[in-house]
Scaffold this active site. Structure first.
Site, PDB file in Angstrom:
ATOM      1  N   ALA A  71       0.823  -1.222   0.000  1.00 27.06           N
ATOM      2  CA  ALA A  71       0.000   0.000   0.000  1.00 27.06           C
ATOM      3  C   ALA A  71       0.854   1.269   0.000  1.00 27.06           C
ATOM      4  O   ALA A  71       1.127   1.850  -1.054  1.00 27.06           O
ATOM      5  CB  ALA A  71      -0.956  -0.035   1.166  1.00 27.06           C
ATOM      6  N   ARG A  72       1.299   1.688   1.171  1.00 21.98           N
ATOM      7  CA  ARG A  72       2.168   2.855   1.284  1.00 21.98           C
ATOM      8  C   ARG A  72       3.140   2.634   2.444  1.00 21.98           C
ATOM      9  O   ARG A  72       2.742   2.168   3.531  1.00 21.98           O
ATOM     10  CB  ARG A  72       1.355   4.133   1.559  1.00 21.98           C
ATOM     11  CG  ARG A  72       0.635   4.695   0.344  1.00 21.98           C
ATOM     12  CD  ARG A  72       1.593   5.245  -0.703  1.00 21.98           C
ATOM     13  NE  ARG A  72       0.923   5.802  -1.865  1.00 21.98           N
ATOM     14  CZ  ARG A  72       0.603   5.121  -2.964  1.00 21.98           C
ATOM     15  NH1 ARG A  72       0.894   3.838  -3.054  1.00 21.98           N
ATOM     16  NH2 ARG A  72       0.034   5.718  -3.991  1.00 21.98           N
ATOM     17  N   HIS A 118       8.160  -0.657  -5.943  1.00 20.95           N
ATOM     18  CA  HIS A 118       6.838  -0.032  -6.164  1.00 20.95           C
ATOM     19  C   HIS A 118       6.319  -0.346  -7.577  1.00 20.95           C
ATOM     20  O   HIS A 118       6.060   0.564  -8.375  1.00 20.95           O
ATOM     21  CB  HIS A 118       6.902   1.483  -5.928  1.00 20.95           C
ATOM     22  CG  HIS A 118       5.543   2.084  -5.644  1.00 20.95           C
ATOM     23  ND1 HIS A 118       5.345   3.126  -4.770  1.00 20.95           N
ATOM     24  CD2 HIS A 118       4.311   1.781  -6.124  1.00 20.95           C
ATOM     25  CE1 HIS A 118       4.060   3.450  -4.735  1.00 20.95           C
ATOM     26  NE2 HIS A 118       3.414   2.631  -5.560  1.00 20.95           N
ATOM     27  N   VAL A 119       6.222  -1.639  -7.837  1.00 20.92           N
ATOM     28  CA  VAL A 119       5.744  -2.070  -9.158  1.00 20.92           C
ATOM     29  C   VAL A 119       4.510  -2.960  -9.063  1.00 20.92           C
ATOM     30  O   VAL A 119       4.049  -3.490 -10.076  1.00 20.92           O
ATOM     31  CB  VAL A 119       6.835  -2.851  -9.938  1.00 20.92           C
ATOM     32  CG1 VAL A 119       7.963  -1.929 -10.350  1.00 20.92           C
ATOM     33  CG2 VAL A 119       7.364  -4.034  -9.129  1.00 20.92           C
ATOM     34  N   GLU A 177      11.183   6.499  -0.991  1.00 21.95           N
ATOM     35  CA  GLU A 177      11.391   5.790  -2.258  1.00 21.95           C
ATOM     36  C   GLU A 177      12.164   6.697  -3.203  1.00 21.95           C
ATOM     37  O   GLU A 177      11.826   7.889  -3.293  1.00 21.95           O
ATOM     38  CB  GLU A 177      10.042   5.392  -2.871  1.00 21.95           C
ATOM     39  CG  GLU A 177       9.301   4.381  -1.997  1.00 21.95           C
ATOM     40  CD  GLU A 177       7.949   3.955  -2.557  1.00 21.95           C
ATOM     41  OE1 GLU A 177       7.613   4.314  -3.703  1.00 21.95           O
ATOM     42  OE2 GLU A 177       7.231   3.233  -1.846  1.00 21.95           O
ATOM     43  N   ALA A 190       1.462  -2.565  -8.927  1.00 17.48           N
ATOM     44  CA  ALA A 190       0.279  -2.232  -9.743  1.00 17.48           C
ATOM     45  C   ALA A 190       0.577  -2.207 -11.232  1.00 17.48           C
ATOM     46  O   ALA A 190      -0.337  -2.114 -12.042  1.00 17.48           O
ATOM     47  CB  ALA A 190      -0.254  -0.861  -9.334  1.00 17.48           C
ATOM     48  N   ASP A 224       6.653  -3.775  -1.230  1.00 18.94           N
ATOM     49  CA  ASP A 224       6.655  -3.078  -2.521  1.00 18.94           C
ATOM     50  C   ASP A 224       6.769  -1.570  -2.327  1.00 18.94           C
ATOM     51  O   ASP A 224       7.058  -0.854  -3.274  1.00 18.94           O
ATOM     52  CB  ASP A 224       5.360  -3.405  -3.282  1.00 18.94           C
ATOM     53  CG  ASP A 224       5.349  -2.815  -4.689  1.00 18.94           C
ATOM     54  OD1 ASP A 224       6.298  -3.112  -5.447  1.00 18.94           O
ATOM     55  OD2 ASP A 224       4.416  -2.067  -5.032  1.00 18.94           O
TER      56      ASP A 224
HETATM   57  N1  NAI Z   1       1.844  -0.650  -4.535  1.00 18.50           N
HETATM   58  C1  NAI Z   1       1.114  -0.025  -5.426  1.00 18.50           C
HETATM   59  O1  NAI Z   1       1.541   0.181  -6.543  1.00 18.50           O
HETATM   60  C2  NAI Z   1      -0.266   0.397  -5.096  1.00 18.50           C
HETATM   61  C3  NAI Z   1      -0.608   0.874  -3.862  1.00 18.50           C
HETATM   62  N2  NAI Z   1      -1.889   1.295  -3.614  1.00 18.50           N
HETATM   63  C4  NAI Z   1      -2.247   1.775  -2.275  1.00 18.50           C
HETATM   64  O2  NAI Z   1      -3.242   0.893  -1.755  1.00 18.50           O
HETATM   65  C5  NAI Z   1      -4.298   1.656  -1.163  1.00 18.50           C
HETATM   66  C6  NAI Z   1      -5.606   0.876  -1.249  1.00 18.50           C
HETATM   67  O3  NAI Z   1      -6.027   0.807  -2.592  1.00 18.50           O
HETATM   68  P1  NAI Z   1      -7.519   0.367  -2.979  1.00 18.50           P
HETATM   69  O4  NAI Z   1      -7.827  -0.953  -2.400  1.00 18.50           O
HETATM   70  O5  NAI Z   1      -7.636   0.547  -4.442  1.00 18.50           O
HETATM   71  O6  NAI Z   1      -8.342   1.505  -2.223  1.00 18.50           O
HETATM   72  P2  NAI Z   1      -9.818   1.486  -1.609  1.00 18.50           P
HETATM   73  O7  NAI Z   1     -10.154   2.896  -1.314  1.00 18.50           O
HETATM   74  O8  NAI Z   1     -10.712   0.700  -2.499  1.00 18.50           O
HETATM   75  O9  NAI Z   1      -9.655   0.661  -0.245  1.00 18.50           O
HETATM   76  C7  NAI Z   1      -9.225   1.178   0.957  1.00 18.50           C
HETATM   77  C8  NAI Z   1      -9.933   0.405   2.075  1.00 18.50           C
HETATM   78  O10 NAI Z   1      -9.259   0.686   3.302  1.00 18.50           O
HETATM   79  C9  NAI Z   1     -10.258   0.704   4.319  1.00 18.50           C
HETATM   80  N3  NAI Z   1      -9.734   1.460   5.469  1.00 18.50           N
HETATM   81  C10 NAI Z   1      -9.468   2.786   5.562  1.00 18.50           C
HETATM   82  N4  NAI Z   1      -8.930   3.066   6.762  1.00 18.50           N
HETATM   83  C11 NAI Z   1      -8.861   1.888   7.435  1.00 18.50           C
HETATM   84  C12 NAI Z   1      -8.360   1.494   8.700  1.00 18.50           C
HETATM   85  N5  NAI Z   1      -7.855   2.391   9.555  1.00 18.50           N
HETATM   86  N6  NAI Z   1      -8.399   0.167   9.039  1.00 18.50           N
HETATM   87  C13 NAI Z   1      -8.915  -0.742   8.198  1.00 18.50           C
HETATM   88  N7  NAI Z   1      -9.409  -0.432   6.988  1.00 18.50           N
HETATM   89  C14 NAI Z   1      -9.377   0.860   6.613  1.00 18.50           C
HETATM   90  C15 NAI Z   1     -11.472   1.329   3.706  1.00 18.50           C
HETATM   91  O11 NAI Z   1     -12.631   0.896   4.389  1.00 18.50           O
HETATM   92  C16 NAI Z   1     -11.390   0.780   2.281  1.00 18.50           C
HETATM   93  O12 NAI Z   1     -12.211  -0.361   2.187  1.00 18.50           O
HETATM   94  C17 NAI Z   1      -4.290   2.977  -1.939  1.00 18.50           C
HETATM   95  O13 NAI Z   1      -4.794   4.026  -1.145  1.00 18.50           O
HETATM   96  C18 NAI Z   1      -2.835   3.172  -2.312  1.00 18.50           C
HETATM   97  O14 NAI Z   1      -2.195   3.974  -1.351  1.00 18.50           O
HETATM   98  C19 NAI Z   1      -2.863   1.215  -4.577  1.00 18.50           C
HETATM   99  C20 NAI Z   1      -2.560   0.771  -5.818  1.00 18.50           C
HETATM  100  C21 NAI Z   1      -1.243   0.317  -6.176  1.00 18.50           C
HETATM  101  O1  HPV Z   2      -2.424   3.709  -7.278  1.00 19.04           O
HETATM  102  C1  HPV Z   2      -1.512   3.845  -6.448  1.00 19.04           C
HETATM  103  O2  HPV Z   2      -1.691   4.399  -5.361  1.00 19.04           O
HETATM  104  C2  HPV Z   2      -0.181   3.366  -6.823  1.00 19.04           C
HETATM  105  O3  HPV Z   2       0.726   3.329  -6.024  1.00 19.04           O
HETATM  106  C3  HPV Z   2      -0.055   2.888  -8.204  1.00 19.04           C
HETATM  107  O4  HPV Z   2       0.599   3.784  -8.941  1.00 19.04           O
HETATM  108  P1  HPV Z   2       2.152   3.579  -9.192  1.00 19.04           P
HETATM  109  O5  HPV Z   2       2.413   2.129  -9.007  1.00 19.04           O
HETATM  110  O6  HPV Z   2       2.771   4.415  -8.161  1.00 19.04           O
HETATM  111  O7  HPV Z   2       2.394   4.009 -10.561  1.00 19.04           O
END
Ligand code: NAI
Ligand code: HPV
Length: 318
Positions: free
Chosen positions: A230-231, A279-280, A260, A282, A255
């Site tokens: 996630a982050r 950080h790949v 970073e 996604a 990841d």
């Molecule tokens: N590594 C990467 O490349 C990627 C990382 N991410 C990260 O992953 C995060 C999640 O992405 P999605 O699932 O698409 O977002 P989303 O918004 O669909 O899901 C977030 C979920 O977290 C829950 N939530 C919020 N605060 C909470 C807490 N304190 N405890 C438990 N649950 C809680 C919410 O209820 C929601 O269901 C993004 O905000 C982004 O930062 C997303 C895409 C790619």
């Molecule tokens: O959607 C996010 O939050 C992501 O981290 C995905 O984008 P990126 O992998 O940073 O190009």
């Protein structure tokens, strides 16, 4: 209606521009880079950028800006003070990452359970020695943050015969979750104590910053693996290093990181029980096609004055 100027701070292929134009022909698509983006801001109505990119200075230079769309799900850098109180719409791309991120997580989990991390090291040394192997089947996975990504992870984990625990902000009926938890600290501890594998799939917000630290690692099984897709800021990285060094947990697949690129000085680089990916999680060839399709759908809604999808709740931060 006057032409809308859309500034996109990312390269686009012609097919992406066509998708946007098909949704709304009366737009001017300006594909920009960091160097020239400021000069486009005075006429910009819609800004398409990344949620982790600096945008406050762009916002300040854009008096006609009505909408910022993030090509990512995370929007942590876009929630600067002015936008919190402004009418400017903020949307993200949640939903498009579920397939690659869930596959990435499974790859890391299977790499540990099938002993691939060790086998690859042995292959490099031309060593033939049987490595310890295990199954994901009938093991317990805890998903911290059951959103779009978490749900797809749950579905795939159930297909592999795992027991799935998950936490989210509100109780809902979930097809692929055996037990759902609310996000309070006691529930988190209860969930983590049972997990063989635990993954962070949360947004980074005021509430989730440093949510996982020594207290949480201490309650986990010493045989458990921890993952963050996630982050970085959601996990106290120094505590994670301590947990790995002191064998409070067995390993970690990461990841995302606090800083970073991960600094060369980080002890995580050389730990044998850590998988690092840059950080790949996604990324896939389908990324931008999916992101632009989502944006184009929302553009139609915006122009027709209909409810938009993926509106970020600026108060909650996701
Ligand atoms: N590594 C990467 O490349 C990627 C990382 N991410 C990260 O992953 C995060 C999640 O992405 P999605 O699932 O698409 O977002 P989303 O918004 O669909 O899901 C977030 C979920 O977290 C829950 N939530 C919020 N605060 C909470 C807490 N304190 N405890 C438990 N649950 C809680 C919410 O209820 C929601 O269901 C993004 O905000 C982004 O930062 C997303 C895409 C790619
Ligand atoms: O959607 C996010 O939050 C992501 O981290 C995905 O984008 P990126 O992998 O940073 O190009």
């Amino acid at each position: 209606m006057a032409v809308l100027n859309i500034v996109v701070l990312n390269p686009l292929a012609d097919r992406h521009k066509e998708v946007i134009k098909a949704a709304e022909p009366n737009v001017n698509i300006i594909v920009s880079d960091e160097k020239t983006v400021l000069e486009h801001m005075p006429e910009c109505h819609i800004l398409v950028t990344w949620g982790w990119a600096e945008a406050q200075h762009l916002y300040q230079a854009a008096p006609h800006l009505e909408w910022i769309h993030a090509l990512s799900a995370g929007v942590e850098k876009l929630l600067f003070p002015e936008i919190q109180t402004a009418d400017t719409l903020l949307t993200n791309s949640k939903g498009i990452h579920s397939i690659p991120v869930s596959e990435h997580l499974l790859a890391m989990m299977l790499a540990f359970s099938r002993g691939l991390t060790l086998s690859i090291r042995q292959q490099n040394a031309k060593t033939w020695e049987r490595v310890p192997t295990d199954e994901l089947h009938e093991h317990i996975l805890a998903i911290i943050g059951l959103g779009a990504i978490g749900r797809e992870i749950a579905k795939k984990a159930k297909a592999l015969g795992m027991t799935v625990l998950a936490s989210k902000q509100e109780m809902t009926t979930e097809l692929f979750v055996d037990k759902l938890y609310l996000p309070d600290s006691d529930s988190l501890q209860e969930m983590l104590a049972q997990a063989d594998y635990a993954v962070v799939a949360l947004p980074l917000t005021e509430n989730t910053k440093n949510l996982i630290g020594l207290k949480q690692f201490t309650i986990m099984k010493p045989s458990a693996y921890f993952f963050n897709i996630a982050r970085g800021g959601i996990v106290n990285e120094a505590d994670l290093v301590t947990a790995l060094e002191q064998k409070l947990i067995r390993g970690a697949g990461l990841d995302v990181f606090t800083h970073e690129p991960l600094p060369e000085s980080s002890p995580l680089w050389t730990m044998p029980n850590v998988i690092i990916t840059p950080h790949v999680a996604a990324l896939s060839p389908a990324y931008l096609d999916r992101a632009i399709k989502l944006f184009a759908d929302n553009l139609t809604r915006f122009i027709q004055g209909r409810d938009m999808i993926n509106l970020v709740d600026k108060g909650k931060g996701y």
